[in-house]
Motif scaffolding. Sequence first.
Motif, PDB file in Angstrom:
ATOM      1  N   GLN A 117       0.849  -1.186   0.000  1.00 29.12           N
ATOM      2  CA  GLN A 117       0.000   0.000   0.000  1.00 29.12           C
ATOM      3  C   GLN A 117       0.887   1.238   0.000  1.00 29.12           C
ATOM      4  O   GLN A 117       2.037   1.195   0.433  1.00 29.12           O
ATOM      5  CB  GLN A 117      -0.943   0.008   1.186  1.00 29.12           C
ATOM      6  CG  GLN A 117      -0.292   0.240   2.520  1.00 29.12           C
ATOM      7  CD  GLN A 117      -1.332   0.286   3.626  1.00 29.12           C
ATOM      8  OE1 GLN A 117      -2.299  -0.451   3.618  1.00 29.12           O
ATOM      9  NE2 GLN A 117      -1.113   1.158   4.570  1.00 29.12           N
ATOM     10  N   GLY A 118       0.345   2.334  -0.495  1.00 28.02           N
ATOM     11  CA  GLY A 118       1.102   3.580  -0.553  1.00 28.02           C
ATOM     12  C   GLY A 118       0.343   4.622  -1.350  1.00 28.02           C
ATOM     13  O   GLY A 118      -0.835   4.447  -1.668  1.00 28.02           O
ATOM     14  N   VAL A 119       1.021   5.694  -1.657  1.00 29.17           N
ATOM     15  CA  VAL A 119       0.445   6.782  -2.445  1.00 29.17           C
ATOM     16  C   VAL A 119       1.234   6.894  -3.744  1.00 29.17           C
ATOM     17  O   VAL A 119       2.476   6.848  -3.733  1.00 29.17           O
ATOM     18  CB  VAL A 119       0.512   8.116  -1.664  1.00 29.17           C
ATOM     19  CG1 VAL A 119       0.027   9.273  -2.521  1.00 29.17           C
ATOM     20  CG2 VAL A 119      -0.297   8.023  -0.380  1.00 29.17           C
ATOM     21  N   VAL A 120       0.516   7.019  -4.853  1.00 26.97           N
ATOM     22  CA  VAL A 120       1.174   7.118  -6.150  1.00 26.97           C
ATOM     23  C   VAL A 120       1.946   8.436  -6.216  1.00 26.97           C
ATOM     24  O   VAL A 120       1.358   9.510  -6.122  1.00 26.97           O
ATOM     25  CB  VAL A 120       0.157   7.042  -7.309  1.00 26.97           C
ATOM     26  CG1 VAL A 120       0.870   7.201  -8.645  1.00 26.97           C
ATOM     27  CG2 VAL A 120      -0.636   5.755  -7.260  1.00 26.97           C
ATOM     28  N   LYS A 121       3.257   8.313  -6.338  1.00 26.77           N
ATOM     29  CA  LYS A 121       4.104   9.507  -6.447  1.00 26.77           C
ATOM     30  C   LYS A 121       4.225   9.946  -7.900  1.00 26.77           C
ATOM     31  O   LYS A 121       4.130  11.133  -8.206  1.00 26.77           O
ATOM     32  CB  LYS A 121       5.486   9.223  -5.872  1.00 26.77           C
ATOM     33  CG  LYS A 121       6.411  10.399  -5.934  1.00 26.77           C
ATOM     34  CD  LYS A 121       7.750  10.105  -5.312  1.00 26.77           C
ATOM     35  CE  LYS A 121       8.646  11.330  -5.430  1.00 26.77           C
ATOM     36  NZ  LYS A 121       9.996  11.036  -4.992  1.00 26.77           N
ATOM     37  N   GLU A 122       4.468   8.966  -8.791  1.00 27.26           N
ATOM     38  CA  GLU A 122       4.641   9.333 -10.199  1.00 27.26           C
ATOM     39  C   GLU A 122       4.316   8.158 -11.108  1.00 27.26           C
ATOM     40  O   GLU A 122       4.860   7.072 -10.932  1.00 27.26           O
ATOM     41  CB  GLU A 122       6.077   9.790 -10.467  1.00 27.26           C
ATOM     42  CG  GLU A 122       6.297  10.242 -11.892  1.00 27.26           C
ATOM     43  CD  GLU A 122       7.708  10.738 -12.150  1.00 27.26           C
ATOM     44  OE1 GLU A 122       8.534  10.711 -11.226  1.00 27.26           O
ATOM     45  OE2 GLU A 122       7.967  11.154 -13.273  1.00 27.26           O
ATOM     46  N   LEU A 123       3.446   8.400 -12.080  1.00 30.83           N
ATOM     47  CA  LEU A 123       3.195   7.424 -13.139  1.00 30.83           C
ATOM     48  C   LEU A 123       4.307   7.565 -14.162  1.00 30.83           C
ATOM     49  O   LEU A 123       4.625   8.672 -14.588  1.00 30.83           O
ATOM     50  CB  LEU A 123       1.855   7.686 -13.815  1.00 30.83           C
ATOM     51  CG  LEU A 123       0.614   7.382 -12.996  1.00 30.83           C
ATOM     52  CD1 LEU A 123      -0.623   7.911 -13.724  1.00 30.83           C
ATOM     53  CD2 LEU A 123       0.465   5.896 -12.774  1.00 30.83           C
ATOM     54  N   LYS A 124       4.913   6.467 -14.536  1.00 28.05           N
ATOM     55  CA  LYS A 124       6.016   6.487 -15.508  1.00 28.05           C
ATOM     56  C   LYS A 124       5.542   6.121 -16.910  1.00 28.05           C
ATOM     57  O   LYS A 124       6.341   6.108 -17.839  1.00 28.05           O
ATOM     58  CB  LYS A 124       7.110   5.494 -15.086  1.00 28.05           C
ATOM     59  CG  LYS A 124       7.756   5.815 -13.759  1.00 28.05           C
ATOM     60  CD  LYS A 124       8.623   7.035 -13.883  1.00 28.05           C
ATOM     61  CE  LYS A 124       9.520   7.195 -12.671  1.00 28.05           C
ATOM     62  NZ  LYS A 124      10.332   8.401 -12.757  1.00 28.05           N
TER      63      LYS A 124
END
Length: 70
Positions: free
Chosen positions: A46-53
């Motif tokens: 689980q986490g927070v999306v920092k950056e879509l690549k």
Amino acid sequence: MKVITATMAGTVFNIFVSNGDKVEERQEVLMLESMKMEIPIESEIQGVVKELKIKIGDFVNEGDILLELE
């Protein structure tokens, strides 16, 4: 920071998250299309999306980084 990588080569067919979205463990984050099959990609943490690549239509190889979580 953790990353989610492609489990196989394919084309990004759909993306279900955006930057800043909270992601749960085992949540589908995107769909790859490979050899006429749709392959769901799940988050292992689980986490927070920092950056879509990636973006829809991109071709990725196995092991390519798809998105970063923090």
